[in-house]
Design a protein around this motif. Structure first.
Motif: not given
Length: 335
Positions: A129, A133, A160, A163-164, A284, A287-288, A291, A301
């Motif tokens: 990440f 990111v 990731l 995902l983005y 983190f 945003e992630a 998931h 993810i």
């Protein structure tokens, strides 16, 4: 307490043994956790060999990521209580029955993650990440290249990127088995390249219609350097996480960095300040993290476990990683 120790303080995998160490206590802002499982990382091997300088104040015991129960909290900690189930990141000491971590470096373990799955997340996903990111600022439509794609960090970075909103995600690996695995993942690589038999710079240019990739996540260093520069598009960003093939590039031309406006940045996590790590963990989580599920879940993810070892078999676990046999995360269980 019991802990994995290293005979003579450094050496080969054979020097690892299950022994006794002093149980730590949590100071202000810290939390004591009874460890259920811990993840293995490449830095653990380097530290075992005496080739990884520890951050100031870090314990000698190996290990930076874990899952477990909160046992005790230090002064100033209000969000955690004894019995809370957590996963977390620390500067060292996770190869043990008990570990101390900064209170903001803990994440509450959701019920859908097992202890093994939870322990596999903190270091690899936060490293990926941060690299992808935070530093490389990946954005929707980017073309991304991830080296060492079958490693824990590699698999995290691939997912990731998807995902983005990456346009393409190309992964490199050394065997067809690993390449097939990376392409088969639910949010896996869109393309895969065997770096031993193919020129990955040429391959990504084919994939991107001659443009090149916007982002590269690299662990390899010297042997990949020139091809990385060639593979990057204008305004491309490269995050360097390790130099597994060597640190010195004898000769190279600086002009492509200049005229392609490339941005190249190194990245470490363990030596970062507690405030920096706390901000990284918080972002983190926002945003992630929500998931993420286990490999059999339906998350955008997923965490993929290569093999689980009882911690008494830590020598075998280290040998497995040293031999580059893993596709996914190696985790040890405290039993």
């Amino acid at each position: 307490m019991r802990a994995i120790l290293v005979k003579h303080n450094q050496g080969p995998a054979e020097n690892l043994y299950l022994g006794n160490a002093e149980k730590p206590s949590p100071g202000p802002g810290k939390v004591l956790v009874k460890v259920k499982a811990f993840g293995l990382n490449r830095m653990d091997i380097l530290q075992r060999e005496g080739r990884y300088p520890l951050p100031p104040g870090a314990p000698d015991i190996l290990g930076v990521e874990f899952s477990g129960h909160v046992v005790q909290v230090g002064d100033g900690v209000s969000e955690w209580n004894a019995g809370d189930e957590v996963l977390g990141l620390t500067s060292g000491g996770a190869y043990a029955e008990y570990v101390v971590a900064p209170h903001k470096n803990l994440i509450r373990k959701p019920a859908h993650l097992s202890w093994i799955e939870a322990a596999s997340i903190p270091e690899v996903f936060l490293t990926a990440f941060q690299a992808l990111v935070v530093i490389a600022e990946v954005k929707e439509g980017d073309d991304v290249l991830v080296h060492a794609g079958a490693s824990g960090v590699g698999i995290a970075a691939i997912q990731l990127a998807r995902l983005y909103g990456a346009n393409t995600v190309t992964a490199t690996a050394s065997t067809q088995e690993k390449l097939d695995m990376l392409l088969s993942l639910a949010s896996g690589a869109t393309h895969a390249v065997n770096y031993k038999t193919q020129d990955f710079a040429q391959e990504v240019k084919k994939i991107t219609g001659g443009k090149g990739v916007d982002v590269i996540i690299d662990f390899v260093g010297q042997s990949h350097w020139q091809k990385n520069i060639d593979a990057l598009a204008y305004d491309g960003r490269l995050t360097l996480l390790a130099v597994l093939s060597g640190a010195e590039v004898p000769q190279f031309n600086l002009l492509p960095i200049l005229y392609k406006r490339l941005r190249i940045q190194g990245s470490t996590l363990r030596a970062r300040s507690e405030d920096y790590q706390a901000e990284l963990v918080a972002r983190f989580k926002r945003e992630a993290f929500d998931h993420i599920t286990g490999s059999s879940g339906d998350g955008r993810i997923r965490t993929y476990i290569h093999k689980v070892y009882p911690w008494a078999e830590i020598q075998e676990a280290h040998r497995e990683m040293e031999a580059n046999k893993n596709s996914g995360k190696i985790v040890a269980e405290v039993v």
